[in-house]
Every structure is written in C-alpha cells, then in structure tokens.
Design an enzyme around this catalytic site. Structure first.
Site, mmCIF file in Angstrom:
data_model
loop_
_atom_site.group_PDB
_atom_site.id
_atom_site.type_symbol
_atom_site.label_atom_id
_atom_site.label_comp_id
_atom_site.label_asym_id
_atom_site.label_seq_id
_atom_site.Cartn_x
_atom_site.Cartn_y
_atom_site.Cartn_z
ATOM 1 N N GLU A 32 4.642 39.647 -10.156
ATOM 2 C CA GLU A 32 3.289 39.414 -10.661
ATOM 3 C C GLU A 32 2.722 40.728 -11.181
ATOM 4 O O GLU A 32 2.813 41.765 -10.513
ATOM 5 C CB GLU A 32 2.434 38.883 -9.498
ATOM 6 N N LYS A 36 4.293 39.508 -5.126
ATOM 7 C CA LYS A 36 2.859 39.394 -5.410
ATOM 8 C C LYS A 36 2.148 40.707 -5.089
ATOM 9 O O LYS A 36 2.750 41.652 -4.593
ATOM 10 C CB LYS A 36 2.278 38.242 -4.598
ATOM 11 N N LYS A 64 2.008 25.306 -4.389
ATOM 12 C CA LYS A 64 0.772 24.728 -3.845
ATOM 13 C C LYS A 64 0.905 23.206 -3.832
ATOM 14 O O LYS A 64 0.335 22.507 -4.681
ATOM 15 C CB LYS A 64 -0.420 25.186 -4.681
ATOM 16 N N ASP A 83 -0.759 37.445 -14.625
ATOM 17 C CA ASP A 83 -1.772 36.753 -13.844
ATOM 18 C C ASP A 83 -3.164 36.899 -14.441
ATOM 19 O O ASP A 83 -3.665 38.012 -14.642
ATOM 20 C CB ASP A 83 -1.769 37.308 -12.413
ATOM 21 N N ARG A 116 0.829 -1.221 0.000
ATOM 22 C CA ARG A 116 0.000 0.000 0.000
ATOM 23 C C ARG A 116 0.856 1.262 0.000
ATOM 24 O O ARG A 116 0.581 2.210 -0.724
ATOM 25 C CB ARG A 116 -0.956 -0.047 1.203
#
Lengths: 286, 286, 286, 286, 286, 286
Positions: A203, A173, A141, A224, A106
């Site tokens: 960005e 960002k 992410k 973006d 597994r």
C-alpha cells in the site's frame, strides 16, 4: 484466448454452509407452520423469479437447500449464475412436495438474494468502466463464514478476486511499514519470509512511497485514496513494472474516472460488506 | 417496570462463529504478511474508533477474535454494545503483541462493522418513530450462519426480534392459506398442531382477511403492504384483540407514517439482509 | 534485511488438530492403563529428549496435547522449534500429574516426532546446498489433514513453501497443457481467469516448452525431471525473467548438483509424504 | 477355518476424512488452475497406475474423493485393496469430467499413496517371515487423525492390529511399573480396574520380569528390545501361557531372525509413523 | 492390591458433549427469561442437593456447563462422583452470577440427574450381590451420543464395563453363529481375523453350545437367559477356563440368585437404556 | 379441522445424530465381529419386531443408520411412527447385505427402542385422560443431545411439546420471581424484554400468585404441585384468560384425576428423562 465461463464451486464447499443455514432455521422442531398446515402428499410447482434488474448468483446454494430438505425436489435452471435478470425473469423452476419447498424456501432465498446482490453490484461497476483495462475486485471485508461464497458471487458479476485470506498473498499496509521502519525494509522482509509463488503488494499513499516500492521490485501496488489525476501520474511512474490497484471508497458514479487513469484494478470493499440484497421471490405456478 | 439493559450472548454461542471466521481468514499458513514483517516481541496499543455516527454492537465477537489469536491481548471497552457513536469515538482500547493484533484485526472488524451497521440502522428507525407505541423488529431474511448474531444486533439497536426460525412461532403466509383453503382452516390446523407456548400469526392482505383471522382468535396479524390509512383502519378493527404487525418495504422516511397508524410492530427485512457496514477502524496509538 | 525468525502457527489453527488426535487415542474410555495404575495425586517430572541428530518442530502441538489433558501441566521449552538437536538433547521439561502426562504422551510425541522428522529432513537438504541460491520447498503431497502442520515443519527446517492448496497459485501441469492445446493457450487462459495476486507457474519438460512459457510472461517455471546440465541451460535461457524450480526425485546426495545449476527452488515431495519420524522420547526425571 | 478376506471400512468412517482433506486442498477458491484452463464439458478417461512393486490400500478413500467432487465420475476397480502391484499395474480406471478428475486427483493420490505405502511395507515384512507363526502388527505411533485408516492399511498388507487407542486394551509400560512399585502390583491394579473383555499386556525387559508377569496371569507380554536368542528363551519360558510380542526397531532384514524365536507377534512402529509412499500415478488414456 | 478410586474422564472428552447440550438449550437467543428478569450484576449462592437416596455421577459435566456459561462461577464439590447420597445431601455448592447459574442449571441437572440415575441403579444391584464374586456390567444398549458418559456412570456406581463399541472386543451372537455354520467355525474365523489384544466372547444358549465354545478356547461366554440352576451347571462346566457372563432381563430382585451361581459377570442393559433419573435439585441459599 | 398426521423431522436434522451414534459404536475398527465372521456377499432378510405393547417412533433414525452403513439396504415400513404395536408386530422389513445389517443393528435399535419408549409412555398417559380437554406435554428435562428427537417422540405418542429450549418462550420460575421481587414485576420485565411472538408463562404455587399473574395478563400459568381440588379451583379462577398447565410428578394412575380439573395441559418430565425402552428386536427371516 478468452477466459472460460464462470466455474461453479465444488458441492463439497457449498453443502456445509447450506446445511448449517438449514439447521439454523429449522431449530429443534422444524417448520411447524408448514407441518401443521400443508398435507404431506401435496405437490407444488414454483419458480424463482427476479423482481429487479441484476445478475444471478448462488443457484447451487439454493438447489442444495431444496435437495437437503427433500431429494425428490427437481430444480431446472433457466438462467445460470452470471446471467442478467430483469423484473419478472424466471430464473429456475422447482417441482416437488409443497411442504418441503416451503420449508427450504427462506434459506434458499437468503443465499440467492445475498449472492445475487453482490453479483449485481459488481456487474454494475464492471459495466460502468467498460472499455477501460481495469478489473473490479473485492477485499477481505466479508461476512464471517461466507468468504468463499461472496468471492464467488463477485466472479459471477464479472469481477475478480483479491486475497482470499491472510495466507495467500502479502499485502503490506501502513502499520506494517511503520513497524518495519519503511517501505523498503518491509518489502525485503516479506520477500525473505514467504514462498516463491506468493506475490507481494504494498500500500502506498504518496508517489514517493510508490517509487520506493517499485525500486524494491514489488509485484503490485495499492494506490490508496488517490484522486484520478494522482492515479494517472502513478500509473505513468509504474510504467508496467507492477500491477496497479486503486482503492478507497470508489462508487459506481466515480469508478469510470478512476478507471480512466489506466490502473489495472479497482478494489471495492462494499461489494461484500454492504451489498444490498437482490429481490428474488418464489412464485407459485398453477 | 423498565426492561433490563441489553443482555450479552453467552460466549459459548459466540466463540464457534469467531473461531470459524478466523480459520477462514488464516487459511493454511496464517498471517504471512505480519509474520514476515512484525517482530514477535513487539507490543502495540490500538483503539477501535468509529468513523461515523451510529450504534455499536458486536464487541464480544471482536474481543473473542483477539483473545483466540493471543490470550494475552487486553481489550478495555469504553462504549458497550448499544452505545451511540460519533466520528472519532474510541469504542475500546487494545494492548498486546502487535503481530497478533494485526492478525485478528480484520475478523474483529468484520464482525464489529457488520453488527454495528445493523444496530445503527435499527436505531435510526427506532428514533424515527419515537413517541409511537410501535416497536421495530427484524425477520428471517438473515445472512446464512449469522442469525443469532444479527438478531442480537437488532436488539442492540433498540429493536425487537421476530421469529428466530421456523420452529419458534407459527407464521401463516399466503401460500399456506391458499393450500389450506382459507384463513380459518389454516389457523385451526395450526392450533391443533403446535404446542401451547407457540403463538400463531397470520399474514393478511385485506381487511376481510383480517376479520376472518381475528374471528379465529389468532395471536398476531401481519398486515402486509398496507398503506398508513389502511393500517389505521386495521388497527381499529383489531381493537386490541391481537398484536398488529406492519410489513412491506418500510424505510426510515416512511416509518413514522406507518407508526402513526398505531400498529404494535413494524418489521423490516433489510435491517439484516442489506444493512450497510458501520465504518469502524483500528487506530494505532503512540 | 534478514528474514524474521520462524513465526509460530496461531493456537487457533493447532488446537483442533490436537483435540481430534487426543479423542482418537482416548476413544470412549480414556487411558485405562494409567487410570488403573497411576494414583491421581502423583506428580512427575519428565523431559522430551532427542535420540537422534535433527531439528525440532511441533512443540506447540505437543504442549497443546498436555494442556488439553490437564491445564496444570507446565512445559518449559529449552530448544524452540527450528533448533538443532543431538542425541540426548533435552528439548523441553514437563512437570505435572503423572497420570495426565502419560495419557497425553503418545499424541504429543506423534506430532513432535513426525513434524521434527520433516524439519530434520528439510534441514539436511538445506545444509547440503548451502552456498547456492536455491531454496528447498515442499509440495501438495501431504498427509491428509496435516497440510498446515507439515508445511510449518518445512519452514522450521529452513525450507520454503510451495502452494498450500489448489487455490493460492496456478500450477499448469502436462494434463492442463494437453487439454488447452499448448503451453501458450494454457497460460493465457489462466491469466484471464485468476486474480491479480495469483502467480502462474508452468511445468515444462523441454527447453522449447520453457521458451514458450517465458514468451507468455509466466511467473515461474517448474523444470521437471531435468538433469543438472539441462537445468543449467534452462536457467541461462530464463535469465531472471521467471522463477526457476527444479523438481523430480531429488535426494540429499543429488541436491547439490541440482542447486549448482543456479535454480531458485528445489521442490521435494518426500519431505512431507515420506519423511521418517525423528526419534524423540519422554524420559522420567528423579 | 481361514480368515475372511479383508473387510472394507464403512463409508461413514471414510467420508469425514476425505471431506476434510478435500476442503484443505480446495481452500476458499477451489482448483483455480483447472477451472481456468479445462472446459466444463470435457470428459476424460484416466487410470490409477502403480509405478512400483507393492500392495494397494485406500481405494475407497480415493473413490470417495472423486465422488465428492463429482458424483458422475465412475471408478472401476481392477485390483482391490490388498492386491499386489507391479510397475505398470492399472489399479482402477476412472471416467468422468476432466476438470473434476484433476481437482480430486491429489487428495485421492495422497490417501492412496500413503495407505498403499503402509500396506506394501507391511507385506514386505509379512513375506520376510513367511513360514513362521508370528504375525506383524502396528502400534499407536500413527499420524494424528489417520489412525483408523493406517491400521486398515496394515491389515490390507497382511498385518494385524495392536491397540487402536488408550482404551481398548491395557499395555503396562516401564513407567507404569516404576510408579506401581513392580510388575505384580501393576498387573493386579489393572485387573481390578478394567472390564472383563479387556486384555492386559505387560512390557518386560528381562526374563525375571517376564516370570513375574506370567505369575500374575498376564494375557500378553511385550518383549522389548530383546535379541533373538533371548526371545527364544522367553518363548520357552512362556510356554503358551501368554501371547508373546517382540518389539524394538525390527526391520525387514532382521525380522526373520526375530520370527524364528517363535514369538506370536512382531510389532513395528515405523509401518505407520515412517512408511514411504507407494508411487501411484494417474495416467490419461486416449 | 485394591483398585484405584474412580478415575475422572478427561475434560477433552466431556466438553464437546456439554457444549452441544448448552447450544441445544440456548438455541438462537439464549435464556430469554433470565436475561429479561435477572439483573446482570446480581450474584447467587446455590447448592446441588439430592432429593433421593442414590449415588452421584457426572459432576464434571455439571461443572463444565456452569463454566462454559460463565468462567467466574465457582463450584465446590462436597461429594465426589461415586459418593452415596441421601435426601438432603448437599453435593456441591455454587457461587457466581445469578443469571448465568440459572442459564446453565437445566443442562447441568440433565447430565447430573441422568448419570447419577445410572450410577444409583448400578450401585443398587452391586449391593444386592455383595459377597458374590460377580461384577455388574453394562451393554451397548446406550443412549445415542452418550456412551462414554453412561459407561463412566456405571463405573461410578461400582459396576464394570462391557464392550465400548463394535471394535474393542468380539462378541459372537446367535446370528453370527447361524451364518458361520456353528460355534466352532465362528470362533475360529474371529480368531483368524482380529488382533492379539482382542478378546473373543461367544453367546451360548445351551450347555452343548457352551462345551463347543470352550473347546475352541474362547475367552468369555455369554450365558444367555439361563436359569440360576443352569448357570450353576454352566459355571461348573467352565471350571475357570473362560470368563462367564450371565445375561437376560436380570433385575435387582433376581440378581442375587444369579450371582449365587458363581458367574463372573452379570450384564444388564437397562442400566443405560432405561435408568430412572436421580432427582437432584438446585437450591438457592441465603 | 383435525390436525394433520404426525410430520416427520427433516432428514437434515436426523442424519447428524445418527452419524455420530454410528461413529461412536464403530470406533476405530468397525464391527470386527461381523467383519471376521460374515462373508461380504451374503444377503439377509430381517424384520423389526415389537416384543411389547406400545407405540413406535424413530423409524427414520433407524432407516438412516442402515442407509449410512450401506445404501443398498432396503427398509420397508409396515407401521409408521405413531402406530400402536403389540407383541409380535412386524414394524418394518429390511433386506440387504447381512454384514451391514448386523453392523447397523444396535444403533438403529438404540434410537428406535428409546424413542418408541417415549412415544409409548406418552400414549399411555394420553389414553388415560381420554375424554378430557387436557393435552400431555414434555419438558426441558431431556437427554443431552437428543432434545429434538425426544420431543418428536412425544408428538408421535400423541403428546404436545412445551418449550424446546431457553429461547422460544418465557417460563418464569420461583427463582426469577424471588429475584425480581414478585410475580408482577417479573412478568412486566419479561414483557418488556422479549419479542411479540414469545409467550410468557409463569409458575405459581398459590391461588394468590395465580391471581397476581392473571392480573398481569400472562399467557399461561404453570400450576405447580397442586392437588386436583386446588387445580379445579385454579381453572375456575383463570376462566379462560390464560392457558393452564398442571405439573408435578404426575403418573399414569394420577393423570385422570388431574385432567378432570379441566386444565389445558399436563406436563411430565419423566416422559423424556426416565422413559423405559420399548423392547424391539431384529428377527431374521428365512
């Protein structure tokens, strides 16, 4: 000069993750089912077989799981990481004590299915934009604890990697821009604060922001949520002065249109945060 | 007697995973972007906001990420784990040093988005079978290192948990049956080999196998890949003598038909191995 | 736009190293001397005092050592990391249980003295080249286990950081060139193999090699063991097309001549592998 | 009865430090330069070569680094730990996959250079006092996390070890004396508080303090910052009743004068906190 | 000069062991019984109460267990470590969330009962030899992973500690003597090989061996399996020139006769390898 | 269908505990006695020999200790775990470097003696109730950090295991009942709160409580501190509807009377919290 084939991760990076996964599964008593039912001396021959089309990744993790449970298990790889699979493709054959193989199964499949799922998703997008200059890349992410493994799987699928963490590149960002009081001051502060081998990406949401970033000599721009026509215009404005990255919910069916804009990179978060497992099973052989 | 509300995981189980995820992201230099751009003394107020319908899970993980980066960050929870979310729902508000909030943001969201994705998927199936006796449960097909967290998320979504590992219950699968020489000897060996608080479940593919397992007094039967009519027949044969679990690629649109068979449990691997992230963002407040 | 002040490392990066150092010193019985001699209830006021000229670095490590031994110890910092020190400068005052202070003292001073030694050495070179454009940076020649801390200390001394590891930038050395069959193929392979936010630096020993690297559009060149006149010529050849880094046994007395060549960076291994401790003591106050 | 040759540290003590150092260097992507440029199948023969006079220490650490990256790498030691080196001495030859050798190189050299630096510094002082009874020993002023390794390197250089931590011997310092209200009460408390196999050493600054300590039957006296004539007088006073240790900024050029006083030990903090790296390189062979 | 009261172990030494024990007990789902049955908001007041005569040890471990499960739990100690207990003695009172108290209870009691069992056994022997000079000490026959805790418990019971490990003192046993070719060469080699703060003890089985060891100036002699009359003779032979330790299956009823021989120490392995738990329970208060 | 022979624990579960125990014993300098006295090249042949009647358990732990110190040590097992021993039984023979064997000896024996002590105690009770249906099982009263190993030793002695932790079964105790407001509501809440493979056991002190628990369909009942006649009555009341477990200070001489009541299980805490070590020594062979 072509790129070299996919390089494996060093085992010293793989083993701690596999060891932890085995201990998580073995708990405090081990595989009580197999221990109670499978005689110790019995050997088995099994195969890792794909049930779907896709690309394999994570064989070193699977092999490590079997080896840590029993070092006498032999695993022979037929399709190394990065290989394309069809339903029925035998990826590797395994021979050794039946009980140990079932105990490790597994954990081995959890790594293999998940990483192959990422590689397969990546490959499907890479194929969808074939002929364009763009490379497909992932983001930060990722699943907690699995970043190095997931980023490796993206490479196995023909993709490229974005930042590995907060520390290996600057990505400015909107929040950074807002606090710094604009794109130009943000980029200048970043350049003053980081080392010479660190690239700076910013960005941008508009073409004006793009021009401001370029004027500061930024290394890369993250375009973006722009439409393909806007991306095309952005690429023209950049004119090779910076790396161009398109971002924003790009899916297999929209990737080609994005790539046609001429951007250098298309970054896609769901490759790592929402990839579907690739169905790989362990078949017993006579 | 209703069940008590969802119990949180003890922090001693959460912190090591969050600590590891932060170190994975911080690398050897930390958040070089925010360190270079955000002044140390600046405070911020932000909110965790859902962008989708779903169910939240993992707030203790997110809170732990912020706290480990800066213990002065305050997080106030509006929607505790298990709450239903709509686009725009503010889940929690956060106040503290802007730099620290940005540094912890991605790790917090990676936990929160992933676990909420699992909770949301679970809830969608639980809702789909409302009115039936069946409970939805997960499997051991989990992300390496995240089993306890993922199983908690299933509970947050209204689901139930199957085995946590190889050691807390016996699950006899086809390979065990084949090696033991039949269902009856496999179950007998298992009973002879394990403790008195360990339940024994056996996978069966046919109604004959089912009868054989019941004759051995098995605690639960895993009815593998059976159609709803066959499941209905199986439930009738069992007649309350064992717990019945249906398994095999059950999806939201097929779950109700499966549940209508009267089974006690429906187990679904993709809840943990292939759940899509729930899109939760961090919005800055004035 | 000036750079922001030195950003501290997150405590989550500091604490594991301090914890390990304390356990290394406490062994299996703790501070048997202080336990036997110092009554438990006795408080003390002490100060961390410099015995030399230099620059302080590592106060968060020292504070963590005291806090982990006894959270009631209070440490008030007078000279934060990066401050210049003279003999007698009181860096911080500490108040709390005398036994705990003595128990933590050596570990706190081992971090503080070593990291301040690096910061001080860095600052002495930075001062020596004041007025030139060059920045001083460190290498990967660090003490095992202490890389993040040592690189932080270089920043505290006014220096800049080179690569943090094998994975955050490409540095092509002579062995890579030899195996790849030349500078051009090595650079091309590197570009094909790494992500878009990774810079590529190439070591060159001659001006011909330099021209070859520039022709490939390399991001940075490491000018290895070149004399100041040769460096001046190299800088002229580069003409702003790449970052220029001088390397090779540069010492405080030779740094200014190297910097006068106009290079962007001077990298110095001994800052981290051979820095002398800064003598900081713990003085007891009435 | 001569002492046996230097005993190696058990691998179980070495491997965790090397593993941590490798992971620190590999980060989340491994050796991206070598992976991109060096073909997987290529083998290399290299040698660890000294560039300076000195003494080697740390070969087991270096060998462990290569082995953890690739167990097929073969390392043959020509000069075991403790051997004297000259510029050009080949310490060991290494054969195996070129990529793996380059990946492990820096970590291997970081251990080897640092530990050899300590061994070389120790040996230079040991040689400087040859003919005297004194042994050279180190202190607890070590690099955090590296104590066992550094103390081993001191032994490799012909030195001896002082306390390994706070728990294996009593060392009463001025602060302990001040709080206990004198040397006699401090020694008595220590004797009452610790086990029978623990020696008690007391720091003394004056000959009166020395006499007080001897009257209490102390096992060893640390003669702090005394001049050679004062040390000679102290040794005469002790007259064999305790071990005598001289301490206080003793350097190679002052050691012989100190040793001539007849002390048993000369302890030197800079051997471990400020030793200069020994320059050892990895040369490629045809 | 009396010894100071028992010093606590630093929390940095205690917490890792308690954390590991909690995770061992919590597994992957936590306390499923209390989570299902005890409402989250309910508080409780309980007391740790002795059911036997004995001596308490390990309260910091117990307190740490409760604190790690819920930092709001308050624990007030009535009888600190080292206190004598009778049946019914309330050792500490605890107040906080009922669920968390029940979750931590078993781990807290496992530490407390085991360490108090060791302290109680030690105290019973210490009492049995009151009036004699001998101190009671433990050995290296400890439970794996619990050495520091067990040795602390021996101190809490009024005993003393022998070696903490292989590295803090030399203990020459029969096998060492046999291989070295005699007691004298073994002691000489040991003296040549170890640091100046390391004591050397030698096991002797006969009075001739004893004389040989004394002639070499050994620091301590372990008189193995000697009868009280033989011990008396041995003590006379030693005449204060070395520490004398009696060893060999000494029990409470034989200890006084051994102590009457005048030995300095009586070492007893079963204090740590076979001590019976002290029965301490957690009583709920109104 | 007989149970299969005792299954070993996977090495991945054993090695971390042995590694930690070795490091605990080696400290920061290793085995200074053997390093100083035993020449490196000397080999030895030794045997693990029992000095008592009993049952062996823990050979894999012992073997792992020797292997981690020196992988060239060969250990040949004559009496595998679970074998009965008499005074003089040679359990295993060991051959390899004498120094390494002596270094690993104490850790190997600490595991082996402790686990064999548990196995021996278990076996003595199992033998005492031979002919009765009852199985002997252990509890969660284990040494911190050693639960999996101790529970394995109970199996090696012919016993069975109760819960491994708080998470693998529900055990409702008096405190849970009191807070829930009765046995029935406690059992109902538990059933509503836990997964389908989790058994529910309830502690009962009276026959009325027993009837209440049975009425709720509990899986097992813990009959706490009942006399044999009362146990007999309880077994009659249960009449096969639940598993019956007797608990409460049962010793070898009282076990048979308890077993005669017909209970399914007899659980005994002291098997793990207070077992006496089995005396196993390491004898040197010519």
């Amino acid at each position: 000069m072509d790129a070299l084939p996919l390089a494996p991760l060093p085992m010293v990076m793989i083993e701690p993750a596999v060891r932890a996964a085995l201990l998580e599964d073995l708990g405090r008593a081990g595989d009580i089912t197999s221990d109670a039912i499978i005689p110790a001396g019995l050997n088995a021959r099994v195969a890792l077989v794909s049930r779907q089309d896709g690309v394999v990744a994570g064989l070193d993790f699977a092999a490590c799981a079997f080896r840590l449970i029993d070092p006498t298990i032999r695993l022979a790889i037929a399709c190394p990481d990065g290989s394309r699979l069809s339903p029925g493709t035998a990826i590797a054959s395994i021979e050794g004590p039946a009980r140990a193989i079932l105990t490790a199964e597994r954990v081995a499949l959890n790594f293999l299915g998940h990483l192959s799922g990422i590689a397969s998703a990546t490959r499907s997008i890479v194929d969808a934009i074939a002929g364009h200059r763009a490379r497909i890349c992932c983001t930060r992410k990722t699943m907690p604890g699995l970043r190095a493994a997931q980023k490796y799987a993206v490479r196995a699928g023909g993709g490229s990697n974005h930042r590995f963490g907060l520390d290996d590149a600057v990505l400015i960002k909107d929040n950074h821009v807002a606090i710094a009081g604009g794109i130009a001051p943000a980029i200048r502060r970043a350049r003053a604060g980081v080392g010479h081998l660190v690239k700076i990406e910013c960005e941008v949401d508009t073409l004006d922001q793009l021009r401001e970033a370029l004027a500061e000599g930024v290394d890369a721009v993250l375009l973006d949520n722009m439409t393909p026509p806007m991306l095309t215009e952005a690429v023209a404005i950049v004119a090779g002065r910076a790396i161009t990255e398109a971002s924003g919910r790009i899916r297999p069916d929209t990737a080609a249109a994005v790539a046609a804009s001429g951007v250098d990179l298309i970054s896609i978060g769901w490759l790592t945060h929402s990839a579907t497992v690739l169905d790989i099973g362990l078949d017993h052989r006579a």
